[in-house]
Structure formats: C-alpha cells, structure tokens
Design a protein around this motif. Structure first.
Motif, PDB file in Angstrom:
ATOM      1  N   MET A 138       0.828  -1.180   0.000  1.00 30.36           N
ATOM      2  CA  MET A 138       0.000   0.000   0.000  1.00 30.36           C
ATOM      3  C   MET A 138       0.877   1.250   0.000  1.00 30.36           C
ATOM      4  N   ILE A 139       0.581   2.201  -0.870  1.00 25.81           N
ATOM      5  CA  ILE A 139       1.342   3.434  -0.955  1.00 25.81           C
ATOM      6  C   ILE A 139       0.817   4.397   0.098  1.00 25.81           C
ATOM      7  N   SER A 140       1.741   4.947   0.891  1.00 21.92           N
ATOM      8  CA  SER A 140       1.301   5.895   1.909  1.00 21.92           C
ATOM      9  C   SER A 140       1.253   7.305   1.316  1.00 21.92           C
ATOM     10  N   TYR A 141       0.343   8.093   1.815  1.00 21.51           N
ATOM     11  CA  TYR A 141       0.145   9.455   1.347  1.00 21.51           C
ATOM     12  C   TYR A 141       0.993  10.410   2.180  1.00 21.51           C
ATOM     13  N   THR A 142       1.712  11.302   1.505  1.00 21.65           N
ATOM     14  CA  THR A 142       2.478  12.346   2.172  1.00 21.65           C
ATOM     15  C   THR A 142       1.805  13.685   1.889  1.00 21.65           C
ATOM     16  N   PRO A 143       1.275  14.344   2.912  1.00 22.87           N
ATOM     17  CA  PRO A 143       0.553  15.603   2.702  1.00 22.87           C
ATOM     18  C   PRO A 143       1.438  16.696   2.103  1.00 22.87           C
ATOM     19  N   GLN A 144       0.854  17.483   1.209  1.00 22.84           N
ATOM     20  CA  GLN A 144       1.538  18.612   0.591  1.00 22.84           C
ATOM     21  C   GLN A 144       0.621  19.826   0.645  1.00 22.84           C
ATOM     22  N   ILE A 145       1.225  21.011   0.707  1.00 23.74           N
ATOM     23  CA  ILE A 145       0.455  22.245   0.684  1.00 23.74           C
ATOM     24  C   ILE A 145      -0.420  22.266  -0.563  1.00 23.74           C
ATOM     25  N   ASP A 146      -1.648  22.728  -0.402  1.00 24.71           N
ATOM     26  CA  ASP A 146      -2.657  22.860  -1.459  1.00 24.71           C
ATOM     27  C   ASP A 146      -3.303  21.546  -1.872  1.00 24.71           C
ATOM     28  N   ASP A 147      -3.133  20.485  -1.069  1.00 28.40           N
ATOM     29  CA  ASP A 147      -3.910  19.261  -1.263  1.00 28.40           C
ATOM     30  C   ASP A 147      -5.228  19.426  -0.519  1.00 28.40           C
ATOM     31  N   TYR A 148      -6.300  18.934  -1.104  1.00 24.30           N
ATOM     32  CA  TYR A 148      -7.595  18.895  -0.417  1.00 24.30           C
ATOM     33  C   TYR A 148      -7.741  17.502   0.157  1.00 24.30           C
ATOM     34  N   VAL A 149      -7.955  17.423   1.476  1.00 25.26           N
ATOM     35  CA  VAL A 149      -8.001  16.132   2.152  1.00 25.26           C
ATOM     36  C   VAL A 149      -9.246  16.015   3.011  1.00 25.26           C
ATOM     37  N   LYS A 150      -9.602  14.782   3.301  1.00 24.13           N
ATOM     38  CA  LYS A 150     -10.664  14.472   4.259  1.00 24.13           C
ATOM     39  C   LYS A 150      -9.989  13.755   5.417  1.00 24.13           C
ATOM     40  N   TRP A 151     -10.345  14.174   6.631  1.00 24.76           N
ATOM     41  CA  TRP A 151      -9.784  13.553   7.834  1.00 24.76           C
ATOM     42  C   TRP A 151     -10.926  13.364   8.820  1.00 24.76           C
ATOM     43  N   ASN A 152     -11.321  12.129   9.016  1.00 25.68           N
ATOM     44  CA  ASN A 152     -12.478  11.800   9.844  1.00 25.68           C
ATOM     45  C   ASN A 152     -13.696  12.575   9.333  1.00 25.68           C
ATOM     46  N   ASP A 153     -14.284  13.443  10.152  1.00 25.46           N
ATOM     47  CA  ASP A 153     -15.467  14.192   9.701  1.00 25.46           C
ATOM     48  C   ASP A 153     -15.121  15.596   9.208  1.00 25.46           C
ATOM     49  N   LEU A 154     -13.829  15.906   9.070  1.00 27.11           N
ATOM     50  CA  LEU A 154     -13.381  17.213   8.585  1.00 27.11           C
ATOM     51  C   LEU A 154     -12.831  17.091   7.177  1.00 27.11           C
ATOM     52  N   SER A 155     -12.914  18.183   6.421  1.00 25.41           N
ATOM     53  CA  SER A 155     -12.250  18.228   5.121  1.00 25.41           C
ATOM     54  C   SER A 155     -11.792  19.653   4.876  1.00 25.41           C
ATOM     55  N   GLY A 156     -10.692  19.788   4.142  1.00 24.96           N
ATOM     56  CA  GLY A 156     -10.170  21.112   3.844  1.00 24.96           C
ATOM     57  C   GLY A 156      -8.826  21.042   3.147  1.00 24.96           C
ATOM     58  N   TRP A 157      -8.238  22.207   2.948  1.00 21.88           N
ATOM     59  CA  TRP A 157      -6.961  22.343   2.242  1.00 21.88           C
ATOM     60  C   TRP A 157      -5.804  22.229   3.211  1.00 21.88           C
ATOM     61  N   VAL A 158      -4.764  21.490   2.820  1.00 23.19           N
ATOM     62  CA  VAL A 158      -3.529  21.455   3.607  1.00 23.19           C
ATOM     63  C   VAL A 158      -2.890  22.833   3.469  1.00 23.19           C
ATOM     64  N   TYR A 159      -2.698  23.492   4.601  1.00 18.66           N
ATOM     65  CA  TYR A 159      -2.284  24.893   4.640  1.00 18.66           C
ATOM     66  C   TYR A 159      -0.817  25.050   5.008  1.00 18.66           C
ATOM     67  N   PHE A 160      -0.302  24.141   5.832  1.00 17.87           N
ATOM     68  CA  PHE A 160       1.086  24.185   6.299  1.00 17.87           C
ATOM     69  C   PHE A 160       1.558  22.765   6.514  1.00 17.87           C
ATOM     70  N   VAL A 161       2.832  22.503   6.197  1.00 22.90           N
ATOM     71  CA  VAL A 161       3.408  21.173   6.368  1.00 22.90           C
ATOM     72  C   VAL A 161       4.789  21.301   6.995  1.00 22.90           C
ATOM     73  N   CYS A 162       5.052  20.513   8.025  1.00 23.80           N
ATOM     74  CA  CYS A 162       6.399  20.348   8.564  1.00 23.80           C
ATOM     75  C   CYS A 162       6.495  18.913   9.084  1.00 23.80           C
ATOM     76  N   ASP A 163       7.637  18.527   9.610  1.00 25.44           N
ATOM     77  CA  ASP A 163       7.810  17.155  10.085  1.00 25.44           C
ATOM     78  C   ASP A 163       6.969  16.852  11.323  1.00 25.44           C
ATOM     79  N   ASP A 164       6.618  17.880  12.093  1.00 28.74           N
ATOM     80  CA  ASP A 164       5.920  17.676  13.358  1.00 28.74           C
ATOM     81  C   ASP A 164       4.398  17.656  13.226  1.00 28.74           C
ATOM     82  N   TYR A 165       3.846  18.332  12.220  1.00 28.81           N
ATOM     83  CA  TYR A 165       2.401  18.396  12.040  1.00 28.81           C
ATOM     84  C   TYR A 165       2.072  19.059  10.704  1.00 28.81           C
TER      85      TYR A 165
END
Length: 87
Positions: A1-28
């Motif tokens: 299975m290929i794991s997903y690595t979040p990137q800025i400007d990706d639209y994602v769904k997480w549990n009952d939330l959805s939105g644009w990835v706004y900031f990315v770093c190693d910690d969060y």
C-alpha cells in the motif's frame, strides 16, 4: 500500500473534517477548514481569517487525498504571503 504524504494545497478528508492542507512540517500539518473575510484592518495584507486544525504524523494514515490546487487549475492561494509563495 502506498502511503500518502501531505503537501500544501492538497484537499483532504480527515475523519469528519475536510479542507486544504495549509502548512506542512515534520511535526504536524494544518488543514484549513474554513475561511471568512476579516472585519478589521489591523494587519492590512491579511484579508481573511483562516480556521485551521492540527493533524499530527500519527494521524496522517487517516487522511484521504481528494485533489490538489496545483494541477486542477485553481489559482487561489490559501495564504497570499506564506513563505512557499515567495520563493
């Protein structure tokens, strides 16, 4: 299975939330779940109020990638003056 690595400007769904990835770093990452016009002019170059939630690396396995703004022709930038847009 290929794991997903979040990137800025990706639209994602997480549990009952959805939105644009706004900031990315190693910690969060932050996911922007709402945006509204500001009612004040204290900082003139910030035109919007962004509501973001934190998502830590141990939760990234629960993210569902939907689309991104980089290839979908959407020219909107979630934060006009963020570092990624300057360099």
């Amino acid at each position: 299975m290929i794991s997903y690595t979040p990137q800025i400007d990706d639209y994602v769904k997480w549990n009952d939330l959805s939105g644009w990835v706004y900031f990315v770093c190693d910690d969060y990452i932050t996911i922007e779940i709402s945006v509204k016009d500001k009612t004040d002019d204290y900082v003139h170059f910030h035109k919007k109020t962004h509501c973001c939630v934190l998502c830590f690396p141990h939760d990234w396995k629960d993210l569902v990638y939907i689309k991104n703004r980089r290839t979908d022709g959407d020219e909107y930038k979630s934060q006009e003056y963020r570092d990624a847009d300057l360099y």
